[in-house]
Design an enzyme around this catalytic site. Sequence first.
Site, PDB file in Angstrom:
ATOM      1  N   ARG A   1     -50.761 -56.981 -14.681  1.00  0.00           N
ATOM      2  CA  ARG A   1     -49.632 -57.053 -15.609  1.00  0.00           C
ATOM      3  C   ARG A   1     -48.433 -57.794 -15.029  1.00  0.00           C
ATOM      4  O   ARG A   1     -47.714 -58.468 -15.747  1.00  0.00           O
ATOM      5  CB  ARG A   1     -49.199 -55.648 -16.046  1.00  0.00           C
ATOM      6  CG  ARG A   1     -50.259 -54.879 -16.787  1.00  0.00           C
ATOM      7  CD  ARG A   1     -50.768 -55.599 -18.025  1.00  0.00           C
ATOM      8  NE  ARG A   1     -51.650 -54.729 -18.793  1.00  0.00           N
ATOM      9  CZ  ARG A   1     -52.948 -54.555 -18.546  1.00  0.00           C
ATOM     10  NH1 ARG A   1     -53.544 -55.235 -17.582  1.00  0.00           N
ATOM     11  NH2 ARG A   1     -53.657 -53.705 -19.269  1.00  0.00           N
TER      12      ARG A   1
ATOM     13  N   CYS B   1     -22.868 -36.382  -3.551  1.00  0.00           N
ATOM     14  CA  CYS B   1     -23.786 -35.608  -4.397  1.00  0.00           C
ATOM     15  C   CYS B   1     -23.508 -34.114  -4.217  1.00  0.00           C
ATOM     16  O   CYS B   1     -23.773 -33.303  -5.089  1.00  0.00           O
ATOM     17  CB  CYS B   1     -25.231 -35.922  -4.044  1.00  0.00           C
ATOM     18  SG  CYS B   1     -25.597 -37.665  -4.176  1.00  0.00           S
TER      19      CYS B   1
ATOM     20  N   CYS C   1     -20.819 -60.361   2.041  1.00  0.00           N
ATOM     21  CA  CYS C   1     -21.379 -59.102   2.524  1.00  0.00           C
ATOM     22  C   CYS C   1     -20.515 -57.943   2.015  1.00  0.00           C
ATOM     23  O   CYS C   1     -19.474 -58.153   1.397  1.00  0.00           O
ATOM     24  CB  CYS C   1     -21.492 -59.098   4.048  1.00  0.00           C
ATOM     25  SG  CYS C   1     -19.951 -58.734   4.917  1.00  0.00           S
TER      26      CYS C   1
ATOM     27  N   CYS D   1     -18.853 -61.279   8.407  1.00  0.00           N
ATOM     28  CA  CYS D   1     -19.514 -62.567   8.145  1.00  0.00           C
ATOM     29  C   CYS D   1     -18.811 -63.764   8.767  1.00  0.00           C
ATOM     30  O   CYS D   1     -19.440 -64.687   9.212  1.00  0.00           O
ATOM     31  CB  CYS D   1     -19.526 -62.966   6.712  1.00  0.00           C
ATOM     32  SG  CYS D   1     -20.129 -62.126   5.418  1.00  0.00           S
TER      33      CYS D   1
ATOM     34  N   CYS E   1     -13.544 -62.379   6.516  1.00  0.00           N
ATOM     35  CA  CYS E   1     -14.357 -61.195   6.812  1.00  0.00           C
ATOM     36  C   CYS E   1     -14.622 -61.025   8.310  1.00  0.00           C
ATOM     37  O   CYS E   1     -15.081 -61.941   8.984  1.00  0.00           O
ATOM     38  CB  CYS E   1     -15.672 -61.277   6.045  1.00  0.00           C
ATOM     39  SG  CYS E   1     -16.725 -59.858   6.322  1.00  0.00           S
TER      40      CYS E   1
ATOM     41  N   LYS F   1     -39.566 -36.167   4.801  1.00  0.00           N
ATOM     42  CA  LYS F   1     -39.625 -37.027   3.616  1.00  0.00           C
ATOM     43  C   LYS F   1     -40.431 -38.311   3.842  1.00  0.00           C
ATOM     44  O   LYS F   1     -41.198 -38.731   2.968  1.00  0.00           O
ATOM     45  CB  LYS F   1     -38.207 -37.375   3.163  1.00  0.00           C
ATOM     46  CG  LYS F   1     -37.474 -36.176   2.591  1.00  0.00           C
ATOM     47  CD  LYS F   1     -36.100 -36.558   2.091  1.00  0.00           C
ATOM     48  CE  LYS F   1     -35.440 -35.351   1.429  1.00  0.00           C
ATOM     49  NZ  LYS F   1     -34.093 -35.694   0.928  1.00  0.00           N
TER      50      LYS F   1
ATOM     51  N   ASP G   1     -36.464 -41.935   7.412  1.00  0.00           N
ATOM     52  CA  ASP G   1     -35.683 -40.817   6.872  1.00  0.00           C
ATOM     53  C   ASP G   1     -35.627 -39.708   7.908  1.00  0.00           C
ATOM     54  O   ASP G   1     -36.600 -39.437   8.609  1.00  0.00           O
ATOM     55  CB  ASP G   1     -36.287 -40.302   5.571  1.00  0.00           C
ATOM     56  CG  ASP G   1     -35.297 -39.409   4.825  1.00  0.00           C
ATOM     57  OD1 ASP G   1     -34.694 -39.879   3.846  1.00  0.00           O
ATOM     58  OD2 ASP G   1     -35.113 -38.239   5.239  1.00  0.00           O
TER      59      ASP G   1
ATOM     60  N   ASN H   1     -24.926 -42.136   2.789  1.00  0.00           N
ATOM     61  CA  ASN H   1     -23.603 -42.086   3.428  1.00  0.00           C
ATOM     62  C   ASN H   1     -23.098 -43.504   3.691  1.00  0.00           C
ATOM     63  O   ASN H   1     -23.873 -44.459   3.718  1.00  0.00           O
ATOM     64  CB  ASN H   1     -23.678 -41.294   4.734  1.00  0.00           C
ATOM     65  CG  ASN H   1     -24.548 -41.991   5.760  1.00  0.00           C
ATOM     66  OD1 ASN H   1     -24.084 -42.857   6.493  1.00  0.00           O
ATOM     67  ND2 ASN H   1     -25.842 -41.660   5.802  1.00  0.00           N
TER      68      ASN H   1
END
Lengths: 64, 372
Positions: free
Chosen positions: B15, B209, B192, B272, B269, B89, B63, B139
Amino acid sequence: MLINGKESEFADVRTVADLLKALELEKGAVAVELNREVVPRADHLRTTLHEGDQLEVVTLVGGG
Amino acid sequence: MTTLTADHSTDRYHRQMLLPFVGEAGQAKLLKSTALVVGCGALGTVIVNMLARAGVGRLVVVDRDFVELSNLQRQVLFDEDDVNGLVPKAEAARAKIARINSQVQVIPLIQDLNHTNIEQVALEGDYGPVDIIIDGVDNFETRFIVNDTAVKHGIPYIYGGAVGTVGMCYAVLPHTPAGDKPWEIAGRATPCLRCIFEQAPPPGMNPTCDTAGVLGPVVSIVSNYESIEAMKVLLGRYESVNPNLVSVDCWENQLRQLKVGRAYDVGECTCCKKRNFEWLDGVYSSSTTTLCGRDAVQLTLAPGESKLNLVQIADRLKAHGQVKLNPFMLQATVSDNAEAFELTLFKDGRAIVKGTKQPTRARAVYAKFIGS
């Protein structure tokens, strides 16, 4: 001024830096777009705002 | 890894191969790609799920955490067995993807990704240098470390974040001193994160959260947006990568795109333009982190400290309360000054102390039961 699509009025807001202070976002990680062009942080103090300006103010999102 | 036959490939990916910008050549590119997914929570599980199904050949998934019941509302790769088994995880993601697409490889890294080890993970793994870094982080610190790494080494970085009902996504296609990366040749390099936001907000300023909650579909929208931007990059379709910062509020029904290109053109920056990688150099590093969405603090031990002997510690902690042990970690309930804490220890020496948001309190509990 139109901020994030909403008509808003502030007293004593002359520059982008003033606006962020009025929104209590001056210490935040914020991106400001003025009339479809981003205003780099270093230019916030010297970028003056005018009637009819359109602004987008977004805060870096941290969760995930 | 199983060898992929042409027939298999056609069936499984049919697909998406129908799309003119994928086709056989594009699919072959995806299968040869290596993506680093940093964080495998709400954003990360969706990204890993989508990219593994799409046939991205190798997914390095980092993780530091294990699966908990409150994750299941939005973290799509996990189930109740993972909660009951205290499965890390990254490992749970590997096991689930192995059943979904055995033709791709998930490399789980159960560790904290920080300024001391990110370059090793991104550039020096057995899997070779990664082609892209995708954000599933919870974070700001890790995001700015990833941003520095991406710019320093010229690796595309897809940022995404979500909290409450709002989300944001943005593709960093870094400018490099040589200017010879394919996206630069195509004229599609982007500013950036530091060009646009300059600095991470001070701790406590932004909702997490933990304080604001988060709706599953919001996370899904952001992480799927990240996934498609990642696919464009891996397919080499830089002209289709969105150069704008996308910001969405799913409750206020607002979708905005900020034109940010000028932030690099006229900005100065630190990252960068001056190529001063402060986050990667550890200027802002912390040894404790309050974890998003949890009443918990993570403690990281100084590098060089030896690995923990979990079996030995489990024996010792049995006197204080219930102890669970598996090959990856140990979890014990302990009480200190009549307060209950859940102490989770990983083999690499990291600890998560649940029951407090205060780093000093967490360090005290760790010192008392594990040693300082």
